[in-house]
Design a protein around this motif. Structure first.
Motif, PDB file in Angstrom:
ATOM      1  N   VAL A 190     -85.723  12.779  59.896  1.00 11.02           N
ATOM      2  CA  VAL A 190     -85.317  13.874  60.733  1.00 11.02           C
ATOM      3  C   VAL A 190     -83.922  14.150  60.513  1.00 11.02           C
ATOM      4  CG1 VAL A 190     -87.534  14.276  62.229  1.00 11.02           C
ATOM      5  CG2 VAL A 190     -85.641  12.581  62.380  1.00 11.02           C
ATOM      6  N   SER A 191     -83.271  15.208  61.248  1.00 10.58           N
ATOM      7  CA  SER A 191     -81.903  15.122  61.264  1.00 10.58           C
ATOM      8  C   SER A 191     -81.652  14.791  62.381  1.00 10.58           C
ATOM      9  CB  SER A 191     -81.614  16.122  60.930  1.00 10.58           C
ATOM     10  OG  SER A 191     -81.436  16.695  59.721  1.00 10.58           O
TER      11      SER A 191
ATOM     12  N   VAL B  92     -85.068  16.618  64.687  1.00 14.21           N
ATOM     13  CA  VAL B  92     -85.471  17.742  64.023  1.00 14.21           C
ATOM     14  C   VAL B  92     -85.426  18.329  62.447  1.00 14.21           C
ATOM     15  CG1 VAL B  92     -83.757  19.252  65.839  1.00 14.21           C
ATOM     16  CG2 VAL B  92     -82.532  18.586  64.164  1.00 14.21           C
ATOM     17  N   VAL B  93     -86.673  19.202  62.653  1.00 12.16           N
ATOM     18  CA  VAL B  93     -86.796  19.540  61.507  1.00 12.16           C
ATOM     19  C   VAL B  93     -86.621  20.382  60.882  1.00 12.16           C
ATOM     20  CG1 VAL B  93     -88.275  17.210  61.127  1.00 12.16           C
ATOM     21  CG2 VAL B  93     -89.285  19.150  61.497  1.00 12.16           C
ATOM     22  N   ASN B  94     -86.945  20.664  59.718  1.00  8.24           N
ATOM     23  CA  ASN B  94     -86.841  22.402  58.808  1.00  8.24           C
ATOM     24  C   ASN B  94     -88.079  22.266  59.213  1.00  8.24           C
ATOM     25  OD1 ASN B  94     -87.279  24.994  57.651  1.00  8.24           O
ATOM     26  ND2 ASN B  94     -85.692  23.700  55.982  1.00  8.24           N
TER      27      ASN B  94
ATOM     28  N   GLY C 162     -87.937  27.421  58.470  1.00  8.09           N
ATOM     29  CA  GLY C 162     -86.509  28.097  58.752  1.00  8.09           C
ATOM     30  C   GLY C 162     -86.233  27.909  60.210  1.00  8.09           C
ATOM     31  N   SER C 163     -87.607  27.423  60.958  1.00 12.08           N
ATOM     32  CA  SER C 163     -86.719  27.449  61.727  1.00 12.08           C
ATOM     33  C   SER C 163     -86.790  25.484  62.205  1.00 12.08           C
ATOM     34  CB  SER C 163     -88.165  27.951  62.809  1.00 12.08           C
ATOM     35  OG  SER C 163     -88.956  27.659  63.401  1.00 12.08           O
ATOM     36  N   ILE C 164     -85.149  25.449  63.675  1.00  5.59           N
ATOM     37  CA  ILE C 164     -85.694  24.346  63.674  1.00  5.59           C
ATOM     38  C   ILE C 164     -86.409  23.508  64.910  1.00  5.59           C
ATOM     39  CG2 ILE C 164     -83.226  22.324  64.160  1.00  5.59           C
ATOM     40  CD1 ILE C 164     -82.507  24.262  61.893  1.00  5.59           C
ATOM     41  N   VAL C 165     -87.330  22.514  64.027  1.00  5.90           N
ATOM     42  CA  VAL C 165     -88.102  21.611  65.793  1.00  5.90           C
ATOM     43  C   VAL C 165     -87.538  20.720  65.413  1.00  5.90           C
ATOM     44  CG1 VAL C 165     -90.560  21.387  65.980  1.00  5.90           C
ATOM     45  CG2 VAL C 165     -90.438  23.697  64.624  1.00  5.90           C
ATOM     46  N   PRO C 166     -87.596  20.396  67.512  1.00  8.13           N
ATOM     47  CA  PRO C 166     -87.710  19.251  67.519  1.00  8.13           C
ATOM     48  C   PRO C 166     -88.503  18.382  67.442  1.00  8.13           C
ATOM     49  CG  PRO C 166     -87.257  19.946  69.577  1.00  8.13           C
ATOM     50  CD  PRO C 166     -87.985  21.066  68.516  1.00  8.13           C
TER      51      PRO C 166
ATOM     52  N   GLU D  45     -76.255  10.609  57.723  1.00  8.62           N
ATOM     53  CA  GLU D  45     -76.099  12.434  58.182  1.00  8.62           C
ATOM     54  C   GLU D  45     -75.524  13.179  58.162  1.00  8.62           C
ATOM     55  OE1 GLU D  45     -78.312  12.896  60.822  1.00  8.62           O
ATOM     56  OE2 GLU D  45     -79.270  10.555  61.024  1.00  8.62           O
TER      57      GLU D  45
ATOM     58  N   LYS E 123     -78.647  28.319  62.625  1.00  4.45           N
ATOM     59  CA  LYS E 123     -80.449  29.028  63.159  1.00  4.45           C
ATOM     60  C   LYS E 123     -79.700  27.737  64.614  1.00  4.45           C
ATOM     61  CE  LYS E 123     -82.782  29.460  59.520  1.00  4.45           C
ATOM     62  NZ  LYS E 123     -83.346  30.253  58.594  1.00  4.45           N
TER      63      LYS E 123
ATOM     64  N   ASN F 182     -85.702  26.350  70.156  1.00  5.12           N
ATOM     65  CA  ASN F 182     -87.063  25.290  70.355  1.00  5.12           C
ATOM     66  C   ASN F 182     -86.434  23.484  71.053  1.00  5.12           C
ATOM     67  OD1 ASN F 182     -89.418  26.717  69.150  1.00  5.12           O
ATOM     68  ND2 ASN F 182     -88.774  26.368  67.034  1.00  5.12           N
TER      69      ASN F 182
ATOM     70  N   ILE G  71     -80.059  24.593  57.212  1.00  3.77           N
ATOM     71  CA  ILE G  71     -80.741  24.513  56.753  1.00  3.77           C
ATOM     72  C   ILE G  71     -80.179  24.452  55.680  1.00  3.77           C
ATOM     73  CG2 ILE G  71     -83.164  24.678  55.755  1.00  3.77           C
ATOM     74  CD1 ILE G  71     -83.501  26.045  58.253  1.00  3.77           C
TER      75      ILE G  71
ATOM     76  N   GLY H  70     -83.366  21.689  52.043  1.00  2.47           N
ATOM     77  CA  GLY H  70     -84.621  21.922  53.419  1.00  2.47           C
ATOM     78  C   GLY H  70     -84.581  20.733  54.382  1.00  2.47           C
TER      79      GLY H  70
ATOM     80  N   VAL I 254     -82.536  19.499  58.147  1.00  2.00           N
ATOM     81  CA  VAL I 254     -81.845  19.841  58.806  1.00  2.00           C
ATOM     82  C   VAL I 254     -80.112  19.086  59.018  1.00  2.00           C
ATOM     83  CG1 VAL I 254     -81.863  20.839  61.185  1.00  2.00           C
ATOM     84  CG2 VAL I 254     -83.586  20.824  60.029  1.00  2.00           C
TER      85      VAL I 254
END
Lengths: 174, 726
Positions: free
Chosen positions: A51-52, A64-66, A69-73, B582, B669, B674, B686, B690, B692
């Motif tokens: 993850v970032s 968060v990950v991609n 296309g959406s950023i999801v925690p 990072e 983004k 979320n 992104i 791929g 973030v």
């Protein structure tokens, strides 16, 4: 890398909605304990991937990950529930859940040890979690149920994934 | 079964606002001497479609109001009425008024009926002025007016002022009317047979549903019957209920339709008199009547500019959620998608039984796909682009109104109106530009006599110019007015304690003074400008859009203010930097320079606050790995790194990072969709692989680091990072 183990089948949902008292739960394990979440909240299951990191947030919010296309925690459920942390392995999976927070739908991933099964439950069999007093927090727990003599802890997805306010978060961080 | 009309409301409002804009620009172009029938036709069409639409959707207040305007315009069109400046002013005022009405309806607020009444009254005064002048033509006007209102048959009787004969009936039954076996509906039907008839119901007295007694009649009605009808016939209809109601029958007065209207208990929203239907809000509608009674004076010209100030902005905010796109743009996009699909199927074919000899073919296919996708991205971005005339189009009116008020002669030139900008930018841009134009009008351009004395042409010029330059849009507002007086600026700034008494400023720095909060050199505060709250807000707004603002001025010659803005908010230019493992993105607009340094170039104050000497000044250093709790890369331990000098609102600050990775365009983004807002981070993007990367929010970061002093930071949890990279 991105393997989808489960997709909700539409007609299956329909069939079970007709039977009012039957609910489907996805069960997964955390340190030999078995937990379940409402399967209608599950979007997909993925393998763990790096993850970032997000700076200055509670330790269980991994980053968060991609997700297409959406950023999801991603939230570590072991740490969130106060279970001892173990290293992530190839078998570690992320369950992507839909949550509802103040009428806002969010998508979040939770890290669990492994996904076990889809269980059909009779809603009337669900018992309330016993009150442990202040010792153990049971605020995320919807109830307990026995499946094949094993206890499954049913989690309330919305309460579990409710994000703390940033002010509190700084306190818990330091 | 009825259709839910509300789904079309948004479209209707947009059309109305468009129509209003057309009407407004038409009215401004209308030359009083020489009448261009095409222009009047355009205005007329605008009014007509608003009337038709509002009638269909049941916004009868709007329909009624527009009808009066339309009647006036119709007479102008047919040449029966001279186009006079007062008439144009009244019509312009009415356009504003309509806009307010529509905006309030859209916001589901109550319509300001006092203002509406005032303008309607003014229109009617304008109309009746005609009646005395050319009365033979009145009868010609009426049929056409009736014809055009066919879509809303119940609403029109109120304005058929030129019909001589008819009756106005106020009918207030007592509560027990229904118990005596009388049915108002039946009576009204009889009335309808006598002539053209309209009814409005007053439901003000209907109690809450739980207290409602269905056998009680809680409503009262105002009826109008038009036609040559003897009073006896009307009285006959009401004969049976005479003892059970209050009845007032009056002839419809010619030329004074509104005087009759005043006595009505309630206005519009005609409803068939069934006791269960309650829709309208009577108190506010009664206010129309009251306002009409009280407002005898014509609208003062002072009220108009004020109106135009508030309304466009409001309308713009409301209409923000949809966008009109040229179909050619969509066709282009569809074409592109078709190409992508073709390329994709070609690639699938190659991939199905791939052998090395097809490699060249595969590469070609991939590069084709890349090109198509880039084109597609461009055309999608293009859809969000709208011409800046969206903003510019309202300025002729603004300049017209304000210059008239100030007694200045000003010509507004618009250049590059078709320059396209992202819709989000356009919407946020309009308020700052309005402010700058007002400043030019009020402070920039001199009074005509002063101009002549200064040897300048009597008519001042304000030029609005928009053009693209290197991925940015530049908007210039140029006036040939008095320019900025640097001495005066400095004196004022010293007076207000904003700068030191004997500080030496360059021209640029002196002009920058006007962006300081609380700064105004205007001798008198007018309602146009001079309160000194404006320019700092303008600058902040522009900066929040990622742009900047510059002033070039020559005393006595004029001022040019140029605004530079990114074309879109969705894509920004960023510099990616590495901190530990990072990657963060620093927006390129905030970066001044980047410098390779070693640890010993950083000085400490009181052992913790760190500074770096940038040429002749010390700037604070923010260590990114400390503030973000990231384990530093080995390189940083050895004391090497890069200082990225960032600037926000004139304050310089150094971000200490491990290394620079290179500039790139990133698609912004939302983290909040979320997740939540994170301090020091404005969003995420992104990267090519791929993963973030977070986009840094420089002002937020500086604030955050000030609050979180390094001493309070604990050594970072190294385990935390290691874990992420299994």
């Amino acid at each position: 890398m991105m393997q989808e183990i489960i997709t909700k089948s539409a007609d299956q949902n329909r069939r079970y909605k007709e039977q009012v008292n039957v609910a489907q739960y996805l069960s997964f394990t955390l340190d030999n304990e078995e937990y379940g979440v409402d399967i209608l909240r599950v979007q997909e299951i993925r393998s763990w991937e790096p993850v970032s990191r997000i700076p200055n947030v509670p330790h269980y919010e991994k980053g968060v990950v991609n997700l297409r296309g959406s950023i999801v925690p991603i939230i570590d459920l072991r740490e969130k529930l106060g279970i001892k942390f173990t290293d992530y392995t190839l078998l570690t999976v992320v369950v992507v859940l839909q949550t509802n927070d103040n009428n806002k739908t969010r998508t979040m991933g939770v890290v669990v040890d492994s996904v076990s099964d889809v269980i059909n439950l009779d809603k009337t069999k669900i018992q309330d979690a016993p009150d442990f007093g202040a010792k153990v927090s049971n605020e995320f727990i919807n109830g307990l149920v026995s499946v094949n003599d094993r206890m499954v802890i049913l989690l309330d997805v919305d309460k579990l994934l409710k994000l703390e306010e940033p002010e509190e978060q700084e306190v818990s961080e330091n | 079964m009825s259709i839910d009309m509300s789904q079309f409301h948004q479209v209707f409002f947009e059309e109305c606002f468009e129509g209003l804009e057309v009407m407004e620009s038409g009215l401004l172009n209308l030359d009083t001497g020489d009448i261009d029938s095409e222009v009047i036709n355009t205005i007329f069409r605008g009014a007509h479609s608003i009337k038709g639409g509002s009638g269909t959707f049941g916004f009868n207040e709007v329909a009624d109001f527009t009808h009066v305007m339309e009647t006036l315009l119709d007479e102008m069109r047919d040449g029966r009425r001279k186009v006079t400046q007062p008439a144009i002013d009244v019509l312009l005022g009415s356009v504003d008024c309509l806009r307010t009405m529509l905006a309030s309806i859209q916001a589901e607020e109550s319509v300001d009926s006092a203002t509406v009444g005032m303008y309607k009254n003014a229109l009617e005064i304008e109309l009746s002025g005609l009646a005395s002048e050319s009365s033979p033509l009145v009868s010609v006007a009426t049929p056409s007016a009736n014809e055009s209102t066919e879509a809303i048959p119940l609403g029109d009787a109120a304005e058929v002022e030129s019909v001589e004969q008819g009756w106005k009936i106020a009918f207030c039954p007592y509560l027990d009317l229904l118990k005596t076996g009388n049915d108002p509906v039946r009576m009204f039907r009889e009335l309808a047979e006598l002539g053209q008839y309209s009814v409005t119901v007053n439901t003000r007295d209907i109690p809450a549903f739980d207290k409602l007694d269905p056998e009680e009649c809680n409503m009262s009605w105002a009826l109008e019957v038009v036609g040559d009808i003897p009073l006896a016939e009307i009285q006959e209809i009401f004969n049976w209920v005479e003892g059970d109601c209050e009845l007032d029958i009056q002839p419809l007065a010619k030329k004074k339709p509104k005087a009759a209207l005043v006595e009505k208990p309630a206005e519009p929203e005609p409803i068939l008199p069934t006791p269960s239907s309650t829709v309208i809000e009577p108190p506010q509608i009664t206010a129309v009547a009251v306002a009409l009674k009280e407002t005898v004076k014509t609208p003062s010209s002072k009220a108009e500019p004020q109106q135009s100030d508030n309304d466009p902005a409001k309308a713009a905010v409301k209409a923000a959620n949809t966008i009109r796109v040229d179909t050619t743009k969509i066709d282009a996009l569809i074409n592109m998608v078709g190409e992508v699909v073709i390329t994709q199927s070609m690639l699938t074919l190659i991939g199905e039984n791939f052998s090395m000899d097809k490699l060249a073919q595969l590469k070609r296919g991939l590069s084709q796909l890349e090109r198509h996708i880039r084109d597609m991205q461009q055309s999608v971005m293009n859809i969000r682009m709208v011409p800046i005339s969206f903003v510019f189009s309202r300025f002729p009116r603004l300049v017209h109104d304000i210059s008239a008020k100030l007694g200045k002669k000003i010509e507004l030139k618009l250049i590059g109106e078709n320059t396209e900008v992202d819709k989000a930018v356009v919407e946020l841009l309009s308020d700052p530009i309005v402010h700058l134009i007002r400043n030019s009008l009020d402070h920039g351009i001199e009074m005509p006599t002063d101009r002549i004395a200064a040897g300048k042409p009597e008519i001042g010029t304000i030029e609005l110019n928009a053009y693209h330059r290197g991925g940015h849009i530049v908007i210039e507002i140029t006036d040939d007015g008095r320019g900025l007086d640097r001495k005066k600026l400095i004196v004022k700034a010293v007076e207000k304690g904003l700068i030191e008494d004997n500080s030496v400023l360059s021209d640029k720095q002196a002009y920058e003074l006007i962006f300081l909060p609380g700064f105004s050199t205007a001798e008198s505060i007018t309602d146009i400008s001079g309160r000194g709250v404006g320019m700092d807000v303008v600058r902040r707004n522009i900066q929040s859009l990622g742009g900047n603002i510059e002033i070039i001025s020559e005393y006595g010659k004029g001022t040019t203010i140029s605004i530079h803005l990114p074309l879109t908010l969705a894509i920004i230019d960023g510099q990616s930097v590495a901190v530990g493992n990072e990657i963060y993105i620093v927006p390129l607009v905030s970066i001044k320079e980047s410098i390779n340094i070693t640890e010993n170039m950083i000085n400490k104050i009181a052992g913790k606050n760190e500074t770096y000497r940038l040429r002749d000044r010390y700037i604070p250093v923010i260590r990114m790995h400390e503030i973000f709790n990231v384990k530093p890369a080995n390189k940083t331990n050895s004391g090497e790194g890069v200082i990225v000098v960032v600037e926000r609102q004139g304050v310089l600050c150094g971000l200490f990072v491990d290394e620079l990775l290179g500039p790139q365009q990133v698609v912004v983004k939302s983290l909040e969709a979320n997740y939540r807002r994170v301090q020091g981070v404005s969003g995420a993007t992104i990267l090519g692989d791929g993963s973030v990367a977070l986009i840094l929010d420089i002002p937020g970061l500086v604030r955050f680091s000030n609050r979180k002093s390094p001493a309070s930071l604990k050594p970072q949890d190294s385990r935390n990072d290691a874990r992420n990279y299994h």
